[in-house]
Design an enzyme around this catalytic site. Structure first.
Site, PDB file in Angstrom:
ATOM      1  N   GLY A 420       0.828  -1.200   0.000  1.00  0.00           N
ATOM      2  CA  GLY A 420       0.000   0.000   0.000  1.00  0.00           C
ATOM      3  C   GLY A 420       0.862   1.248   0.000  1.00  0.00           C
ATOM      4  O   GLY A 420       1.995   1.243   0.477  1.00  0.00           O
ATOM      5  N   GLN A 424       0.971   9.821   2.775  1.00  0.00           N
ATOM      6  CA  GLN A 424       1.746   9.856   4.008  1.00  0.00           C
ATOM      7  C   GLN A 424       2.962   8.944   3.971  1.00  0.00           C
ATOM      8  O   GLN A 424       3.921   9.172   4.704  1.00  0.00           O
ATOM      9  CB  GLN A 424       0.863   9.462   5.193  1.00  0.00           C
ATOM     10  CG  GLN A 424      -0.259  10.440   5.449  1.00  0.00           C
ATOM     11  CD  GLN A 424      -1.083  10.029   6.646  1.00  0.00           C
ATOM     12  OE1 GLN A 424      -0.791   9.037   7.305  1.00  0.00           O
ATOM     13  NE2 GLN A 424      -2.123  10.792   6.932  1.00  0.00           N
ATOM     14  N   GLY A 425       2.927   7.897   3.150  1.00  0.00           N
ATOM     15  CA  GLY A 425       4.059   6.994   3.113  1.00  0.00           C
ATOM     16  C   GLY A 425       3.726   5.711   2.384  1.00  0.00           C
ATOM     17  O   GLY A 425       2.689   5.590   1.731  1.00  0.00           O
ATOM     18  N   THR A 426       4.626   4.729   2.519  1.00  0.00           N
ATOM     19  CA  THR A 426       4.496   3.442   1.836  1.00  0.00           C
ATOM     20  C   THR A 426       4.516   2.328   2.871  1.00  0.00           C
ATOM     21  O   THR A 426       5.277   2.375   3.842  1.00  0.00           O
ATOM     22  CB  THR A 426       5.648   3.237   0.840  1.00  0.00           C
ATOM     23  OG1 THR A 426       5.681   4.342  -0.066  1.00  0.00           O
ATOM     24  CG2 THR A 426       5.469   1.951   0.058  1.00  0.00           C
ATOM     25  N   LYS A 440       5.434   0.535   8.027  1.00  0.00           N
ATOM     26  CA  LYS A 440       5.066   1.817   7.442  1.00  0.00           C
ATOM     27  C   LYS A 440       6.291   2.740   7.403  1.00  0.00           C
ATOM     28  O   LYS A 440       6.869   3.086   8.432  1.00  0.00           O
ATOM     29  CB  LYS A 440       3.956   2.468   8.265  1.00  0.00           C
ATOM     30  CG  LYS A 440       3.513   3.846   7.781  1.00  0.00           C
ATOM     31  CD  LYS A 440       2.733   3.757   6.481  1.00  0.00           C
ATOM     32  CE  LYS A 440       2.246   5.129   6.022  1.00  0.00           C
ATOM     33  NZ  LYS A 440       0.995   5.518   6.635  1.00  0.00           N
ATOM     34  N   ASP A 537      -7.817  10.962   9.483  1.00  0.00           N
ATOM     35  CA  ASP A 537      -7.809  10.528   8.080  1.00  0.00           C
ATOM     36  C   ASP A 537      -8.669   9.279   7.926  1.00  0.00           C
ATOM     37  O   ASP A 537      -8.229   8.261   7.405  1.00  0.00           O
ATOM     38  CB  ASP A 537      -6.373  10.254   7.621  1.00  0.00           C
ATOM     39  CG  ASP A 537      -6.273  10.197   6.088  1.00  0.00           C
ATOM     40  OD1 ASP A 537      -5.286   9.638   5.592  1.00  0.00           O
ATOM     41  OD2 ASP A 537      -7.192  10.684   5.404  1.00  0.00           O
TER      42      ASP A 537
END
Length: 736
Positions: A420, A424-426, A440, A537
């Protein structure tokens, strides 16, 4: 105390079952009748003399008159629906209704005023569940409330000009108005204002009414205005009762008169006035007012309580699971066992060898890790706070991983392991200590809050909820900290309803379950976490599904946390288009109501199976929330619903969910419900779905929302109520 008589008819709402018969066997004194007309009569109530705690609770049952019995010290006639020991309440049918009817020939009103006096008894009207209601198109009624010390005067006015202005289900002043009653009320009387005589509306509204009713079980019907059907309508009222007029601390000093007789009972001060109630402790059930009345619940009667070959051991008020010889708990799961070959080979030698080996390994790894955590980023991110917490508490379920461990787990952040990615990040899939985890890697960090990262990890790591992804650890040896979560195998809710699975059928029950579990998780973050945490979120992409398709809310701590004051923490996020709270976009002030708005969009996606933002649609139709609110306004909700759930039998439930979503999407945050209220409402809706006879509750609201009602909603309300300031503030707080 003057003796007064109340004739109470027990309603046969539910047929007696074996389980109820078993419970009733320990609910009454030996040799006493345990029910009347099929309705259980629990002690301290009793039928006949010497079967109740006192004459206040004494009943007489006449089985020849359809289950009629007579208790002492209550005036007027009622029909009992049920008696609750745990809540200290009696639900009754209130037959007397105060009314006026205009006589066009005499130009006068025929008036029937009404009063009910509970003074001198252990009973009072429940101030939370009951409301004073006035019905009519030219009606002003006054009500006098009295408790043991004070008297209060209130009133409610209801008006309308034609039957066309009436709306079913609306009690806001047009044809119907309502107001609350003070706490501890034990005397009520109603009367009408003669200046409101109904002469101008008698041709379609012959009578006006005033009554005390249980709010939850009453829905206004415009036929109550144009006909006399209200006279034949059964209205329920909730009456509170308590033991004595002292607190638990005082009552315990006299063991002979103390009502909580069971050894496994607890005493609770009454919330509605003087006196106290008794309940069974957790893990017990039955009647706390009887010796041996609270019986241990045998949790092991449930064969699935412990996984095989585990054994369930029932304990007083609890239970425990253990593994059979030669087995041990699997992956620290106290309910699941796996074969332990080492234990079968030799317990003694194995325990000694593993103890020394574990101690040596621990010391060696601690020394090695200690030299690495002294590096720049570890200190910058507050790693010492975390390390001291872990060392001082060996049961602290949080781990600090090295950069080398993270790189090995992700194969140096190989793209093949990405599960994913977003703004915000991977997120990578990896294996740490023989456990599959989600790793994360954030894209940014709030430098001003970097030193607070360790403290914030302590807060997030202690979040423990079945519907929230567990934060297992972090890595601080990098410029931007890396977070490690438990791995959730079945992907996101977004993929489940919008992705490759879109062709599959998703039942309404499944959607309701996912919605409720998500709401419970967010309510936990808002109200049970210490300090409270705002997600910031909420979206279907941040709601995951495990192997059993149980909901898991994620990314509540994916970014650096930002503190707005000393009492709360909020996630430092930018949010996602289509889910953002309009107030948050204007004020940049993230609140719990921001999560409520975003959750309302999630409800819409579950109802419609449409994305929050459709980039391929025309500009005016891209936002799902805007389309929904327009559909509700134009009464075209059905056109927006997913065809899979658009069944006639489920429309009442769907209407209820749509109404809840509309409340969540209110432009004013202060007018939105809390996540706890949302979760409770979804739980109630699910129960209505599971018990179809409850769906009639929403039938009238559905006609309005789907455009089947013939008139627009008009809301006007006028309520007059005069009490002293302190009591008013308390009553208003309860009413909300």
């Amino acid at each position: 105390m003057r003796p007064m008589v109340l004739i109470i008819q027990l309603l046969l709402l539910i047929s007696p079952s074996k389980s109820k018969a078993t419970i009733s066997s320990v609910n009454t004194l030996p040799g006493c009748q345990d029910s009347c007309g099929g309705v259980p009569i629990p002690y301290p109530f009793g039928i006949g003399r010497n079967c109740s705690m006192s004459e206040d609770f004494e009943l007489r049952c006449d089985t020849t008159s359809n289950g009629i019995f007579t208790p002492h010290y209550l005036p007027d006639s009622f029909m009992i629906m049920d008696i609750s020991l745990s809540l200290g309440q009696v639900r009754v049918i209130d037959d007397p209704i105060s009314y006026w009817c205009y006589n066009n020939k005499t130009k006068k009103n025929n008036v029937s005023n009404w009063e009910l006096d509970l003074r001198g008894t252990p009973y009072r009207f429940d101030h939370v569940k009951n409301k004073f209601v006035v019905i009519g198109c030219d009606t002003l009624a006054y009500v006098n409330f009295t408790d043991n010390q004070n008297s209060y005067l209130g009133g409610c006015v209801s008006g309308c000009y034609s039957p066309e202005s009436l709306i079913d289900g609306s009690c806001s002043g047009i044809g119907c108005c309502q107001t609350y009653i003070p706490k501890g009320t034990n005397y009520i009387s109603f009367w009408f204002d003669d200046n409101f005589n109904g002469s101008e509306v008698y041709n379609f509204n012959p009578c006006g009414y005033a009554m005390l009713i249980e709010e939850e079980r009453f829905k206004f019907n415009k036929e109550y205005i144009t006909t006399n059907k209200l006279v034949d309508k059964n209205m329920s009222v909730v009456i509170d009762w308590a033991i004595g007029n002292t607190t638990c601390d005082v009552a315990r000093t006299n063991k002979s008169s103390f009502a909580c007789k069971s050894n496994n009972s607890i005493c609770l001060n009454s919330s509605s006035g003087p006196g106290y109630l008794c309940n069974c402790e957790n893990g017990y059930q039955g009647n706390p007012y009887l010796e041996e009345g609270c019986r241990d619940i045998d949790e092991c009667a449930n064969q699935n309580q412990c996984f095989k070959p585990g054994k369930c051991h029932n304990l007083p008020g609890s239970y425990r699971c253990s593994c059979s010889f030669g087995w041990h708990n699997k992956n620290n799961n106290l309910r699941e066992c796996e074969l332990n070959l080492a234990l079968l080979i030799g317990i003694c030698a194995g325990v000694v060898a593993l103890s020394f080996l574990g101690l040596g390994t621990y010391v060696m790894l601690e020394r090695r890790n200690l030299s690495k955590v002294k590096e720049k980023y570890f200190q910058q991110h507050g790693g010492w706070i975390l390390l001291e917490k872990i060392k001082s508490n060996q049961g602290f379920g949080f781990t600090i991983f090295t950069r080398q461990q993270i790189e090995q787990a992700t194969k140096n952040f190989d793209n093949a392991n990405i599960i994913g990615s977003g703004g915000q990040g991977t997120v990578y899939k990896g294996t740490l200590r023989d456990q599959i985890v989600a790793i994360k890697k954030c894209k940014m960090v709030n430098e001003s809050k970097s030193k607070e990262f360790g403290k914030e990890m302590l807060i997030l790591s202690q979040i423990n909820h079945k519907n929230i992804v567990k934060l297992l650890g972090c890595c601080l040896e990098v410029e931007i900290p890396i977070l490690i979560y438990e791995f959730i195998p079945n992907g996101t809710l977004s993929h489940y309803i919008h992705g490759k699975r879109q062709g599959s059928c998703i039942s309404l029950s499944t959607r309701l379950r996912i919605a409720q579990e998500s709401a419970e998780a967010l309510a936990y973050l808002h109200f049970s976490a210490s300090p409270p945490i705002f997600h910031g979120d909420v979206k279907t992409a941040n709601i995951l599904l495990d192997q059993n398709y149980t909901t898991k809310v994620s990314d509540f701590g994916a970014s650096i946390l930002a503190s707005t004051d000393e009492a709360q923490f909020v996630t430092f996020v930018q949010g996602t288009r289509g889910y953002l709270d309009p107030e948050y976009m204007q004020s940049c002030q993230l609140t719990d109501k921001s999560d409520v708005y975003s959750f309302g969009v999630v409800l819409l996606e579950l109802l419609t199976r449409k994305p929050a933002i459709d980039v391929h649609a025309p500009e005016e139709k891209r936002s799902l929330s805007s389309r929904f609110l327009l559909a509700m306004k134009e009464k075209k909700l059905q056109e927006l619903l997913d065809d899979e759930i658009k069944h006639e039998d489920d429309m009442e439930v769907i209407t209820a969910v749509a109404k809840l979503a509309k409340e969540c999407l209110n432009m004013k945050g202060e007018e939105r419900p809390t996540m706890k209220e949302v979760a409770e409402e979804l739980d109630r809706i699910r129960k209505i779905k599971q018990h179809p006879w409850g769906q009639e509750y929403y039938s009238k609201e559905r006609e309005i929302l789907l455009g089947e009602a013939s008139h627009d909603i008009v809301i006007e309300h006028t309520s007059y109520f005069s009490i002293d300031k302190g009591e008013a503030e308390e009553s208003l707080a309860v009413g909300r």
